[in-house]
Design a protein around this motif. Structure first.
Motif, PDB file in Angstrom:
ATOM      1  N   ASP A 132       0.842  -1.202   0.000  1.00 48.05           N
ATOM      2  CA  ASP A 132       0.000   0.000   0.000  1.00 48.05           C
ATOM      3  C   ASP A 132       0.877   1.252   0.000  1.00 48.05           C
ATOM      4  O   ASP A 132       2.036   1.217   0.414  1.00 48.05           O
ATOM      5  N   VAL A 133       0.271   2.358  -0.443  1.00 48.36           N
ATOM      6  CA  VAL A 133       1.046   3.576  -0.668  1.00 48.36           C
ATOM      7  C   VAL A 133       0.633   4.673   0.319  1.00 48.36           C
ATOM      8  O   VAL A 133      -0.551   4.851   0.606  1.00 48.36           O
ATOM      9  N   VAL A 134       1.642   5.387   0.813  1.00 47.61           N
ATOM     10  CA  VAL A 134       1.444   6.525   1.713  1.00 47.61           C
ATOM     11  C   VAL A 134       2.086   7.736   1.058  1.00 47.61           C
ATOM     12  O   VAL A 134       3.186   7.629   0.512  1.00 47.61           O
ATOM     13  N   GLY A 153       6.993  -2.586   4.663  1.00 47.97           N
ATOM     14  CA  GLY A 153       6.675  -2.948   3.281  1.00 47.97           C
ATOM     15  C   GLY A 153       5.714  -1.995   2.593  1.00 47.97           C
ATOM     16  O   GLY A 153       5.127  -2.323   1.562  1.00 47.97           O
ATOM     17  N   LEU A 154       5.545  -0.790   3.167  1.00 48.22           N
ATOM     18  CA  LEU A 154       4.680   0.216   2.536  1.00 48.22           C
ATOM     19  C   LEU A 154       5.515   1.067   1.583  1.00 48.22           C
ATOM     20  O   LEU A 154       6.703   1.277   1.808  1.00 48.22           O
ATOM     21  N   PRO A 172      -1.919   8.872 -14.474  1.00 51.25           N
ATOM     22  CA  PRO A 172      -2.418   7.582 -13.997  1.00 51.25           C
ATOM     23  C   PRO A 172      -1.309   6.653 -13.501  1.00 51.25           C
ATOM     24  O   PRO A 172      -1.591   5.685 -12.798  1.00 51.25           O
ATOM     25  N   SER A 173      -0.063   6.955 -13.828  1.00 51.89           N
ATOM     26  CA  SER A 173       1.012   6.077 -13.353  1.00 51.89           C
ATOM     27  C   SER A 173       1.412   6.386 -11.913  1.00 51.89           C
ATOM     28  O   SER A 173       2.164   5.637 -11.295  1.00 51.89           O
ATOM     29  N   LEU A 174       0.920   7.514 -11.378  1.00 53.94           N
ATOM     30  CA  LEU A 174       1.209   7.837  -9.975  1.00 53.94           C
ATOM     31  C   LEU A 174       0.390   6.895  -9.093  1.00 53.94           C
ATOM     32  O   LEU A 174      -0.838   6.883  -9.168  1.00 53.94           O
ATOM     33  N   PRO A 175       1.040   6.080  -8.252  1.00 55.41           N
ATOM     34  CA  PRO A 175       0.270   5.146  -7.416  1.00 55.41           C
ATOM     35  C   PRO A 175      -0.679   5.922  -6.497  1.00 55.41           C
ATOM     36  O   PRO A 175      -0.354   7.017  -6.044  1.00 55.41           O
ATOM     37  N   LYS A 176      -1.853   5.352  -6.268  1.00 52.71           N
ATOM     38  CA  LYS A 176      -2.883   6.047  -5.473  1.00 52.71           C
ATOM     39  C   LYS A 176      -2.700   5.712  -3.992  1.00 52.71           C
ATOM     40  O   LYS A 176      -2.924   4.570  -3.574  1.00 52.71           O
ATOM     41  N   PRO A 177      -2.352   6.690  -3.169  1.00 54.18           N
ATOM     42  CA  PRO A 177      -2.157   6.407  -1.745  1.00 54.18           C
ATOM     43  C   PRO A 177      -3.486   6.188  -1.010  1.00 54.18           C
ATOM     44  O   PRO A 177      -4.506   6.771  -1.373  1.00 54.18           O
ATOM     45  N   LYS A 178      -3.431   5.347   0.032  1.00 50.81           N
ATOM     46  CA  LYS A 178      -4.583   5.167   0.923  1.00 50.81           C
ATOM     47  C   LYS A 178      -4.484   6.110   2.118  1.00 50.81           C
ATOM     48  O   LYS A 178      -5.448   6.297   2.844  1.00 50.81           O
ATOM     49  N   LEU A 179      -3.281   6.653   2.311  1.00 53.21           N
ATOM     50  CA  LEU A 179      -3.052   7.497   3.488  1.00 53.21           C
ATOM     51  C   LEU A 179      -2.184   8.679   3.083  1.00 53.21           C
ATOM     52  O   LEU A 179      -1.196   8.505   2.362  1.00 53.21           O
ATOM     53  N   ALA A 180      -2.581   9.875   3.531  1.00 65.31           N
ATOM     54  CA  ALA A 180      -1.754  11.067   3.329  1.00 65.31           C
ATOM     55  C   ALA A 180      -1.411  11.645   4.692  1.00 65.31           C
ATOM     56  O   ALA A 180      -2.276  11.722   5.567  1.00 65.31           O
ATOM     57  N   LEU A 181      -0.160  12.041   4.859  1.00 66.40           N
ATOM     58  CA  LEU A 181       0.281  12.638   6.123  1.00 66.40           C
ATOM     59  C   LEU A 181       0.683  14.081   5.851  1.00 66.40           C
ATOM     60  O   LEU A 181       1.578  14.338   5.044  1.00 66.40           O
ATOM     61  N   ASN A 182       0.004  15.005   6.509  1.00 66.43           N
ATOM     62  CA  ASN A 182       0.154  16.422   6.204  1.00 66.43           C
ATOM     63  C   ASN A 182       0.709  17.199   7.388  1.00 66.43           C
ATOM     64  O   ASN A 182       0.080  17.248   8.441  1.00 66.43           O
TER      65      ASN A 182
END
Lengths: 361, 361
Positions: B168-170, B191-192, B232-242
């Motif tokens: 998964d992507v962050v 493994g993220l 569209p090649s940018l992986p879609k994150p499930k979590l963003a940290l701001n």
């Protein structure tokens, strides 16, 4: 429903003829391209083909005209029916003919759509029964015709986003919207207190009295709320419901208790929601969004949905969940309904319904 | 810890004298009023009274200087120590003397604060043992001294707000901050994948190489991210940290999958977080905030906390969770550390630590 004996006769003779399998003349609104509703939507005659064994014919009775219908015609809503399309997410109709293979519906049943976009702005429609939900006949047509949007939205927002107990406080802006009025009534029924924020207007006292008559505990204008944001006597809500955005949303948020939740379900000001960093970090505020269309899709056969529909129809039957102030127009006057619904919050302050009860073809 | 035999001797002779119950001469930083740190913080000598039976004396070794320390001195942080106060949330020290009633700590134990605000900017402190947590001695001092803020923040943000599985992507902004670097390293260990956003600068390639060497999968400047938001090649994150706010936060949000979560834990741009209504309604985005101080308080004796501390110290021991690039200053040079930490993200790009290891009084 048919209080006029003459109309009833006409209706019976129609059913008698249609059940013999003749093609049925109908009228529908239709758009062939996305755009300004007044330009792209027109009336069209159609001939319904004879029924397949697994279809039913529904005579529409009334349909609410919702902002989502307008946005779908404009092409700016995430639901995109294939074109040409008949507008209309909601409505209530009566089953007037069933195919020989249909088991779960009978002639005379009252039904509402049970799919993402049925296309309800038509005098008659031929549908697969699994796109329909049977509803009780002893509930007001105006109420039941719009049950899947505003009452369901109000119900879920009060139930799903923060755990509320009787006595807990909810704050909402756009409180005089159709959904806002449903929030007041359902909250009242569940023993929740509501702080209701509305825009100032000439007849503000009349509006305040009306919203309080629905069960609202407090009604303030946006300006009044601003003046009492730091007033310790203002009860601290655990839940805020935002359909406006901009400063209005920020002010709702300022009233919340620590760990409060704000649910956004509309953006009438067309301004984004602005959140100070400190509200996230130090007040532990959560921001969510609610879209009833998604919920209905994801929970189509759930127990929660059945429980909700039963509870809402029960409230409607008991007169505790009234439709908002409204006006009926006939199909030929549909443009008045479009115009009204396109203006923010409806210039007339009335919700429009297309009324098919007098249409015979 | 004491690699220099001369220093070790001095230390032993000090312990020998202090355990005889003499008063101990110490130095501390102190502020009597809130305000600009450079103006209100000064060095003060103090004499530690002999120990009570349930107290220990800790010789501080090193303490990180955090933005939260600065904000607390300024009086703009929600934690408000009573005045006059010794600054300092974090740090690591060694127990050099224990009262006769103390059971859970021994002379020679290494300890960190286990309370909201201990006041660590001092050569020696006399504390109740329940305000301290024993930590392993085989973990780097720089790493362990700051474990309760940035590493814990990174750990909890990756664990508590959206369920993530390996692959998964962050996405995070301020990725070169101390916390951002910890996010990269912990995410890598779990493994993220991480998309790391930083501000553009002269030596951007060097920074990109450094963050990738920590385990970052992608590193983009704010401008680069803007250019590829719809790629569209940018992986879609499930979590963003701001930790930035303003446009930077809005852009993070735009990359998220439906039902994604953005956690705000800082606001370096000093601009509010702006969220378009459609992100709430149609993308079902959730916005949360994280404040480690609250979490530590609410979970003081929890299993989750013990598990986290064990896992983080293990990562530090294995060299997989390094302290950010840093500089040590002595107590007398504390103003350099204050100045650096007050500037947004630190002008020098270095995290400052006050180093007490050479102080004898």
């Amino acid at each position: 429903m048919f209080h006029n004996p003459l109309k009833l006769c006409t209706y019976i003779s129609f059913v008698a003829s249609s059940t013999r399998g003749f093609s049925k003349q109908a009228q529908k609104l239709v758009y062939h391209e996305h755009g300004t509703p007044l330009r792209v939507v027109s009336i069209q005659n159609e001939t319904l083909d004879p029924l397949d064994t697994n279809e039913v014919i529904v005579k529409m009775l009334i349909v609410p005209v919702n902002p989502a219908d307008i946005n779908t015609i404009q092409g700016v809503y995430p639901v995109k029916p294939s074109l040409p399309a008949v507008p209309g997410f909601e409505g209530v109709g009566e089953v007037i003919e069933i195919g020989s293979g249909v088991k779960d519906l009978s002639v005379g049943d009252r039904v509402i759509p049970d799919t993402q976009h049925l296309g309800t702005w038509r005098t008659y429609g031929k549908f697969s029964p699994d796109l329909l939900m049977k509803v009780p006949k002893d509930v007001g047509l105006t109420e039941i015709s719009g049950i899947t949007s505003n009452p369901c939205t109000a119900y879920r927002m009060l139930k799903d986003y923060n755990q509320l107990s009787p006595g807990d406080v909810v704050i909402q802006n756009g409180a005089n919207s159709a959904c806002g009025q449903n929030v007041i009534q359902i909250a009242k029924h569940w023993g929740l207190k509501t702080i209701n924020i509305v825009r100032n207007r000439d007849d503000i006292d009349k509006l305040k009295t009306y919203l309080k008559s629905l069960g609202g505990d407090f009604v303030f204008t946006e300006e009044e709320l601003k003046g009492i944001l730091r007033d310790p006597s203002l009860p601290k809500p655990k839940l805020a419901l935002n359909c406006v955005g901009g400063n209005s949303a920020t002010n709702l948020l300022r009233t919340l208790v620590n760990k409060g939740v704000m649910v956004t379900y509309g953006g009438m000001s067309r301004e984004p929601v602005q959140i100070p960093t400190s509200a996230f970090i130090f007040k532990d505020i959560t921001l969510r969004g609610h879209w009833m269309t998604r919920w209905q899709k994801e929970n189509k056969n759930s127990t929660e949905r059945k429980t909700m529909m039963n509870e809402l129809t029960e409230l409607m039957r008991a007169g505790k969940l009234a439709a908002p102030a409204h006006k009926f127009v006939t199909l030929t006057n549909f443009q008045e309904a479009l115009m009204n619904t396109m203006s923010i919050q409806g210039k007339s302050g009335l919700k429009y319904y297309i009324d098919f009860r007098q249409s015979e073809s």
